[in-house]
Write a protein that holds these residues in place. Structure first.
Motif, PDB file in Angstrom:
ATOM      1  N   THR A   1       0.822  -1.202   0.000  1.00  0.00           N
ATOM      2  CA  THR A   1       0.000   0.000   0.000  1.00  0.00           C
ATOM      3  C   THR A   1       0.853   1.247   0.000  1.00  0.00           C
ATOM      4  N   SER A   2       1.940   1.248   0.786  1.00  0.00           N
ATOM      5  CA  SER A   2       2.790   2.435   0.819  1.00  0.00           C
ATOM      6  C   SER A   2       3.441   2.666  -0.538  1.00  0.00           C
ATOM      7  N   PHE A   3       3.796   1.590  -1.261  1.00  0.00           N
ATOM      8  CA  PHE A   3       4.343   1.762  -2.599  1.00  0.00           C
ATOM      9  C   PHE A   3       3.295   2.360  -3.523  1.00  0.00           C
ATOM     10  N   ALA A   4       2.059   1.911  -3.395  1.00  0.00           N
ATOM     11  CA  ALA A   4       0.993   2.449  -4.240  1.00  0.00           C
ATOM     12  C   ALA A   4       0.746   3.920  -3.916  1.00  0.00           C
ATOM     13  N   VAL A   5       0.759   4.266  -2.616  1.00  0.00           N
ATOM     14  CA  VAL A   5       0.575   5.658  -2.223  1.00  0.00           C
ATOM     15  C   VAL A   5       1.726   6.495  -2.743  1.00  0.00           C
TER      16      VAL A   5
ATOM     17  N   PRO B   1       7.106  -9.897  -5.592  1.00  0.00           N
ATOM     18  CA  PRO B   1       6.597 -11.023  -6.371  1.00  0.00           C
ATOM     19  C   PRO B   1       5.752 -10.590  -7.555  1.00  0.00           C
ATOM     20  N   TRP B   2       5.227  -9.384  -7.531  1.00  0.00           N
ATOM     21  CA  TRP B   2       4.303  -8.946  -8.574  1.00  0.00           C
ATOM     22  C   TRP B   2       4.941  -8.975  -9.953  1.00  0.00           C
ATOM     23  N   LYS B   3       6.221  -8.637 -10.034  1.00  0.00           N
ATOM     24  CA  LYS B   3       6.862  -8.605 -11.349  1.00  0.00           C
ATOM     25  C   LYS B   3       7.048 -10.004 -11.923  1.00  0.00           C
ATOM     26  N   GLU B   4       7.020 -11.022 -11.080  1.00  0.00           N
ATOM     27  CA  GLU B   4       7.227 -12.391 -11.548  1.00  0.00           C
ATOM     28  C   GLU B   4       5.926 -13.150 -11.795  1.00  0.00           C
ATOM     29  N   LEU B   5       4.806 -12.521 -11.512  1.00  0.00           N
ATOM     30  CA  LEU B   5       3.533 -13.222 -11.662  1.00  0.00           C
ATOM     31  C   LEU B   5       2.985 -13.156 -13.082  1.00  0.00           C
ATOM     32  N   GLY B   6       3.476 -12.246 -13.895  1.00  0.00           N
ATOM     33  CA  GLY B   6       2.970 -12.124 -15.259  1.00  0.00           C
ATOM     34  C   GLY B   6       1.526 -11.658 -15.286  1.00  0.00           C
ATOM     35  N   LEU B   7       1.229 -10.623 -14.516  1.00  0.00           N
ATOM     36  CA  LEU B   7      -0.137 -10.119 -14.444  1.00  0.00           C
ATOM     37  C   LEU B   7      -0.549  -9.485 -15.772  1.00  0.00           C
ATOM     38  N   THR B   8      -1.792  -9.703 -16.149  1.00  0.00           N
ATOM     39  CA  THR B   8      -2.335  -9.041 -17.328  1.00  0.00           C
ATOM     40  C   THR B   8      -2.691  -7.604 -16.950  1.00  0.00           C
ATOM     41  N   ASP B   9      -2.901  -6.765 -17.945  1.00  0.00           N
ATOM     42  CA  ASP B   9      -3.302  -5.381 -17.659  1.00  0.00           C
ATOM     43  C   ASP B   9      -4.619  -5.346 -16.886  1.00  0.00           C
ATOM     44  N   ALA B  10      -5.532  -6.231 -17.234  1.00  0.00           N
ATOM     45  CA  ALA B  10      -6.823  -6.285 -16.538  1.00  0.00           C
ATOM     46  C   ALA B  10      -6.615  -6.641 -15.065  1.00  0.00           C
ATOM     47  N   GLN B  11      -5.740  -7.613 -14.789  1.00  0.00           N
ATOM     48  CA  GLN B  11      -5.456  -7.990 -13.404  1.00  0.00           C
ATOM     49  C   GLN B  11      -4.818  -6.831 -12.648  1.00  0.00           C
ATOM     50  N   LYS B  12      -3.867  -6.151 -13.296  1.00  0.00           N
ATOM     51  CA  LYS B  12      -3.214  -5.005 -12.653  1.00  0.00           C
ATOM     52  C   LYS B  12      -4.241  -3.941 -12.292  1.00  0.00           C
ATOM     53  N   ASN B  13      -5.153  -3.659 -13.224  1.00  0.00           N
ATOM     54  CA  ASN B  13      -6.181  -2.650 -12.962  1.00  0.00           C
ATOM     55  C   ASN B  13      -7.102  -3.066 -11.826  1.00  0.00           C
ATOM     56  N   GLN B  14      -7.490  -4.353 -11.807  1.00  0.00           N
ATOM     57  CA  GLN B  14      -8.357  -4.849 -10.742  1.00  0.00           C
ATOM     58  C   GLN B  14      -7.654  -4.746  -9.390  1.00  0.00           C
ATOM     59  N   ILE B  15      -6.398  -5.130  -9.329  1.00  0.00           N
ATOM     60  CA  ILE B  15      -5.652  -5.096  -8.076  1.00  0.00           C
ATOM     61  C   ILE B  15      -5.473  -3.657  -7.601  1.00  0.00           C
ATOM     62  N   GLN B  16      -5.185  -2.746  -8.524  1.00  0.00           N
ATOM     63  CA  GLN B  16      -5.071  -1.337  -8.143  1.00  0.00           C
ATOM     64  C   GLN B  16      -6.390  -0.816  -7.585  1.00  0.00           C
ATOM     65  N   ALA B  17      -7.504  -1.194  -8.193  1.00  0.00           N
ATOM     66  CA  ALA B  17      -8.819  -0.766  -7.715  1.00  0.00           C
ATOM     67  C   ALA B  17      -9.097  -1.337  -6.316  1.00  0.00           C
ATOM     68  N   ILE B  18      -8.740  -2.591  -6.103  1.00  0.00           N
ATOM     69  CA  ILE B  18      -8.928  -3.223  -4.795  1.00  0.00           C
ATOM     70  C   ILE B  18      -8.107  -2.486  -3.744  1.00  0.00           C
ATOM     71  N   LYS B  19      -6.867  -2.171  -4.064  1.00  0.00           N
ATOM     72  CA  LYS B  19      -5.991  -1.472  -3.109  1.00  0.00           C
ATOM     73  C   LYS B  19      -6.498  -0.060  -2.826  1.00  0.00           C
TER      74      LYS B  19
ATOM     75  N   GLN C   1      -9.683 -10.655  -1.957  1.00  0.00           N
ATOM     76  CA  GLN C   1     -10.112 -10.124  -3.248  1.00  0.00           C
ATOM     77  C   GLN C   1      -8.992 -10.231  -4.281  1.00  0.00           C
ATOM     78  N   ILE C   2      -7.773  -9.941  -3.858  1.00  0.00           N
ATOM     79  CA  ILE C   2      -6.633 -10.043  -4.775  1.00  0.00           C
ATOM     80  C   ILE C   2      -6.410 -11.500  -5.169  1.00  0.00           C
ATOM     81  N   GLN C   3      -6.514 -12.410  -4.206  1.00  0.00           N
ATOM     82  CA  GLN C   3      -6.357 -13.840  -4.503  1.00  0.00           C
ATOM     83  C   GLN C   3      -7.373 -14.279  -5.558  1.00  0.00           C
ATOM     84  N   ALA C   4      -8.587 -13.729  -5.496  1.00  0.00           N
ATOM     85  CA  ALA C   4      -9.632 -14.101  -6.444  1.00  0.00           C
ATOM     86  C   ALA C   4      -9.305 -13.619  -7.864  1.00  0.00           C
ATOM     87  N   VAL C   5      -8.495 -12.571  -7.983  1.00  0.00           N
ATOM     88  CA  VAL C   5      -8.121 -12.034  -9.292  1.00  0.00           C
ATOM     89  C   VAL C   5      -7.038 -12.892  -9.945  1.00  0.00           C
TER      90      VAL C   5
END
Length: 158
Positions: A20-24, A46-64, A128-132
């Motif tokens: 969260t502090s990184f996002a802030v 770990p986020w850089k190694e997960l291969g998140l799609t743009d949609a996943q990144k957007n969902q995770i940002q919205a959740i945070k 919520q993030i786990q569900a994404v």
């Protein structure tokens, strides 16, 4: 057994606080929302190694963002002012090229009720993030958490 569960919750809270502090920091580093939208976000840990799609990144940002809003709603006006002052101090340190100091929620003298509410918000955010994530991404994230060096936890040990 209760101590182990409490340690896991504390670890999840610490990881989420860090994320969260990184996002802030990413949101406050740019003076313009347009520039912020055009600036690619650096994936850390770990986020850089997960291969998140743009949609996943957007969902995770919205959740945070939602979790951060809920957590700020738990704070008193005095705590909000103290948190904002700490954010500004960190930003000034970054601009001066200094390393970031500790701060954030740990220095707000939260009541037990507030701490409980924060834990619930963090746990909800984690779920919520786990569900994404895909099953493979969840597995990679769990492996990263297990292999990550343990950090000393702030607060009262129980």
């Amino acid at each position: 057994m209760k101590l182990k569960a409490l340690s896991l919750v504390a670890g999840a809270i610490a990881l989420t606080l860090t994320a969260t502090s990184f996002a802030v920091d990413a949101q406050t580093a740019s003076p313009s929302p347009v520039l912020l939208a055009q600036t690619p976000q650096k994936e850390r840990g770990p986020w850089k190694e997960l291969g998140l799609t743009d949609a996943q990144k957007n969902q995770i940002q919205a959740i945070k963002r939602d979790s951060r809003t809920k957590m700020e709603a738990v704070l008193t006006p005095e705590q909000k002012a103290k948190l904002e002052a700490a954010k500004q101090a960190r930003q000034a340190q970054r601009q001066a090229g200094q390393r970031r100091g500790k701060g954030g929620y740990a220095d707000l003298n939260l009541s037990e009720t507030q701490k409980t509410q924060m834990r619930q918000i963090r746990e909800s955010e984690k779920q919520q993030i786990q569900a994404v994530l895909t099953p493979e991404q969840r597995q990679k994230l769990e492996q990263f958490r297990q292999n990550a060096p343990s950090r000393p936890q702030q607060g009262n040990p129980q």
